[in-house]
Write a protein that holds these residues in place. Sequence first.
Motif, PDB file in Angstrom:
ATOM      1  N   GLU A  11       0.697  -1.175   0.030  1.00 18.75           N
ATOM      2  CA  GLU A  11      -0.084  -0.096   0.041  1.00 18.75           C
ATOM      3  C   GLU A  11       1.036   1.288  -0.050  1.00 18.75           C
ATOM      4  O   GLU A  11       0.603   2.337  -0.609  1.00 18.75           O
ATOM      5  CB  GLU A  11      -1.086  -0.224   1.295  1.00 18.75           C
ATOM      6  N   GLU A  12       1.867   1.230   0.922  1.00 14.79           N
ATOM      7  CA  GLU A  12       2.833   2.528   0.952  1.00 14.79           C
ATOM      8  C   GLU A  12       3.629   2.608  -0.441  1.00 14.79           C
ATOM      9  O   GLU A  12       3.670   3.470  -1.135  1.00 14.79           O
ATOM     10  CB  GLU A  12       3.791   2.158   2.111  1.00 14.79           C
ATOM     11  N   ALA A  13       4.144   1.487  -0.968  1.00  8.71           N
ATOM     12  CA  ALA A  13       4.631   1.232  -2.446  1.00  8.71           C
ATOM     13  C   ALA A  13       3.927   2.000  -3.501  1.00  8.71           C
ATOM     14  O   ALA A  13       4.280   2.764  -4.326  1.00  8.71           O
ATOM     15  CB  ALA A  13       4.981  -0.003  -2.761  1.00  8.71           C
ATOM     16  N   ASP A  14       2.634   1.536  -3.635  1.00  8.86           N
ATOM     17  CA  ASP A  14       1.722   2.138  -4.574  1.00  8.86           C
ATOM     18  C   ASP A  14       1.360   3.584  -4.290  1.00  8.86           C
ATOM     19  O   ASP A  14       1.478   4.317  -5.159  1.00  8.86           O
ATOM     20  CB  ASP A  14       0.449   1.224  -4.250  1.00  8.86           C
ATOM     21  N   ARG A  15       1.339   3.977  -3.134  1.00  8.56           N
ATOM     22  CA  ARG A  15       1.066   5.299  -2.866  1.00  8.56           C
ATOM     23  C   ARG A  15       2.177   6.225  -3.271  1.00  8.56           C
ATOM     24  O   ARG A  15       2.093   7.396  -3.942  1.00  8.56           O
ATOM     25  CB  ARG A  15       0.779   5.851  -1.331  1.00  8.56           C
ATOM     26  N   LEU A  16       3.446   5.657  -2.772  1.00  7.99           N
ATOM     27  CA  LEU A  16       4.621   6.605  -3.163  1.00  7.99           C
ATOM     28  C   LEU A  16       4.848   6.493  -4.784  1.00  7.99           C
ATOM     29  O   LEU A  16       5.223   7.502  -5.335  1.00  7.99           O
ATOM     30  CB  LEU A  16       6.028   5.789  -2.816  1.00  7.99           C
ATOM     31  N   PHE A  17       4.593   5.222  -5.437  1.00 11.12           N
ATOM     32  CA  PHE A  17       4.641   5.158  -6.931  1.00 11.12           C
ATOM     33  C   PHE A  17       3.976   6.243  -7.602  1.00 11.12           C
ATOM     34  O   PHE A  17       4.154   7.020  -8.474  1.00 11.12           O
ATOM     35  CB  PHE A  17       4.445   3.621  -7.402  1.00 11.12           C
ATOM     36  N   LYS A  18       2.467   6.114  -7.200  1.00  9.58           N
ATOM     37  CA  LYS A  18       1.619   7.023  -7.729  1.00  9.58           C
ATOM     38  C   LYS A  18       1.802   8.430  -7.594  1.00  9.58           C
ATOM     39  O   LYS A  18       1.854   9.108  -8.547  1.00  9.58           O
ATOM     40  CB  LYS A  18       0.335   6.634  -7.164  1.00  9.58           C
ATOM     41  N   GLY A  19       2.485   8.984  -6.322  1.00  2.16           N
ATOM     42  CA  GLY A  19       2.754  10.367  -6.267  1.00  2.16           C
ATOM     43  C   GLY A  19       3.774  10.675  -7.073  1.00  2.16           C
ATOM     44  O   GLY A  19       3.976  11.847  -7.504  1.00  2.16           O
ATOM     45  N   LEU A  20       5.069   9.961  -6.777  1.00  3.21           N
ATOM     46  CA  LEU A  20       6.230  10.280  -7.514  1.00  3.21           C
ATOM     47  C   LEU A  20       6.091  10.287  -8.873  1.00  3.21           C
ATOM     48  O   LEU A  20       6.905  11.046  -9.735  1.00  3.21           O
ATOM     49  CB  LEU A  20       7.496   9.670  -6.774  1.00  3.21           C
ATOM     50  N   SER A  21       5.506   9.178  -9.451  1.00  5.41           N
ATOM     51  CA  SER A  21       5.291   9.195 -10.912  1.00  5.41           C
ATOM     52  C   SER A  21       4.776  10.142 -11.659  1.00  5.41           C
ATOM     53  O   SER A  21       4.636  10.205 -12.763  1.00  5.41           O
ATOM     54  CB  SER A  21       5.425   7.649 -11.162  1.00  5.41           C
ATOM     55  N   ALA A  22       3.544  10.795 -10.991  1.00  5.26           N
ATOM     56  CA  ALA A  22       2.794  11.639 -11.621  1.00  5.26           C
ATOM     57  C   ALA A  22       3.581  12.627 -12.451  1.00  5.26           C
ATOM     58  O   ALA A  22       4.371  13.392 -11.918  1.00  5.26           O
ATOM     59  CB  ALA A  22       1.811  12.491 -10.366  1.00  5.26           C
ATOM     60  N   GLY A  23       3.000  12.709 -13.799  1.00  2.00           N
ATOM     61  CA  GLY A  23       3.420  13.628 -14.576  1.00  2.00           C
ATOM     62  C   GLY A  23       5.132  12.984 -15.319  1.00  2.00           C
ATOM     63  O   GLY A  23       5.689  13.798 -16.062  1.00  2.00           O
ATOM     64  N   GLY A  24       5.520  11.924 -14.706  1.00  2.00           N
ATOM     65  CA  GLY A  24       6.490  11.323 -15.024  1.00  2.00           C
ATOM     66  C   GLY A  24       6.422  10.290 -16.349  1.00  2.00           C
ATOM     67  O   GLY A  24       5.411  10.291 -16.854  1.00  2.00           O
ATOM     68  N   ASN A  25       7.383   9.361 -16.500  1.00  6.83           N
ATOM     69  CA  ASN A  25       7.235   8.223 -17.279  1.00  6.83           C
ATOM     70  C   ASN A  25       7.368   6.955 -16.451  1.00  6.83           C
ATOM     71  O   ASN A  25       8.565   6.629 -16.005  1.00  6.83           O
ATOM     72  CB  ASN A  25       8.599   8.425 -18.364  1.00  6.83           C
ATOM     73  N   VAL A  26       6.435   6.124 -16.731  1.00  2.00           N
ATOM     74  CA  VAL A  26       6.476   4.580 -15.936  1.00  2.00           C
ATOM     75  C   VAL A  26       7.234   3.758 -16.855  1.00  2.00           C
ATOM     76  O   VAL A  26       7.043   3.572 -17.882  1.00  2.00           O
ATOM     77  CB  VAL A  26       5.214   4.150 -15.594  1.00  2.00           C
ATOM     78  N   VAL A  27       8.300   3.253 -16.277  1.00  2.00           N
ATOM     79  CA  VAL A  27       9.485   2.382 -16.863  1.00  2.00           C
ATOM     80  C   VAL A  27       8.962   0.947 -16.585  1.00  2.00           C
ATOM     81  O   VAL A  27       8.435   0.160 -17.527  1.00  2.00           O
ATOM     82  CB  VAL A  27      10.893   2.286 -16.526  1.00  2.00           C
ATOM     83  N   MET A  28       8.711   0.570 -15.458  1.00  3.13           N
ATOM     84  CA  MET A  28       7.991  -0.595 -15.068  1.00  3.13           C
ATOM     85  C   MET A  28       6.883  -0.529 -13.872  1.00  3.13           C
ATOM     86  O   MET A  28       7.096   0.182 -13.043  1.00  3.13           O
ATOM     87  CB  MET A  28       9.079  -1.593 -14.614  1.00  3.13           C
ATOM     88  N   PRO A  29       5.521  -0.676 -14.193  1.00  4.39           N
ATOM     89  CA  PRO A  29       4.704  -0.657 -13.292  1.00  4.39           C
ATOM     90  C   PRO A  29       4.813  -1.449 -12.185  1.00  4.39           C
ATOM     91  O   PRO A  29       5.522  -2.429 -12.396  1.00  4.39           O
ATOM     92  CB  PRO A  29       3.174  -0.948 -13.926  1.00  4.39           C
ATOM     93  N   MET A  30       4.246  -1.279 -10.866  1.00  3.07           N
ATOM     94  CA  MET A  30       4.205  -2.049  -9.899  1.00  3.07           C
ATOM     95  C   MET A  30       3.746  -3.367 -10.137  1.00  3.07           C
ATOM     96  O   MET A  30       2.372  -3.441 -10.533  1.00  3.07           O
ATOM     97  CB  MET A  30       3.539  -1.353  -8.653  1.00  3.07           C
ATOM     98  N   ALA A  31       4.531  -4.470  -9.732  1.00  7.28           N
ATOM     99  CA  ALA A  31       4.061  -5.731 -10.262  1.00  7.28           C
ATOM    100  C   ALA A  31       4.918  -6.776  -9.389  1.00  7.28           C
ATOM    101  O   ALA A  31       6.096  -6.247  -8.714  1.00  7.28           O
ATOM    102  CB  ALA A  31       4.068  -6.149 -11.557  1.00  7.28           C
ATOM    103  N   ASP A  32       4.531  -8.082  -9.155  1.00  6.13           N
ATOM    104  CA  ASP A  32       5.277  -8.998  -8.497  1.00  6.13           C
ATOM    105  C   ASP A  32       6.388  -9.226  -9.687  1.00  6.13           C
ATOM    106  O   ASP A  32       6.352  -9.500 -10.668  1.00  6.13           O
ATOM    107  CB  ASP A  32       4.488 -10.275  -8.287  1.00  6.13           C
TER     108      ASP A  32
END
Length: 141
Positions: free
Chosen positions: A93-114
Amino acid sequence: MPALNPYLNFNGNAEEAFNFYRSVFGGEFLVVSRFKDMPAEYKASEKEDNLIMHISLPIAGGNYLMGSDVPSSMPKAVTGNNINISLHPDTREEADRLFKGLSAGGNVVMPMADAFWGAYFGMFIDKFGISWMINVETHPK
C-alpha cells in the motif's frame, strides 16, 4: 519512512566497481545475482550471463549501496541515467502510494508488479528526470 538507497548502473564493470567500494567501506556483499540466475524468459544474451544483475553492499547506518550492469537490451548507462533512488517501503500500500505520487507527470518504466526475485517492484522517471525504483520484499526474511 521507507529505506532510501542509491542504486548504481554500470556498462559491464559493476563487479569491479563494487569490489572497489567494498575495499573502501569494508563488509561483505549481502546479495550477488548474475544475469544467468534469471528465469529464461527474462534472460539477456548468453554473453552477458556473468554480468551482475543485482549486488548489494551494506554500508554504515543500515544503508546499502546497490547496483547492476545494464544489459545490451537497455540503454547504456551514462552520467545522468546511471543512478536511481531505490525506496524500500514496508507494505504494498505504501509502495503504491509512493509510486503514484512520485511518478505523476513522469514516465513509468515498469509498473508496480510482482517480480521474479520475490518482491513487489516498479520503476519510473519522475517529471524532473530523476530515476526511481520501489521494492517491497514479499518473502519472509
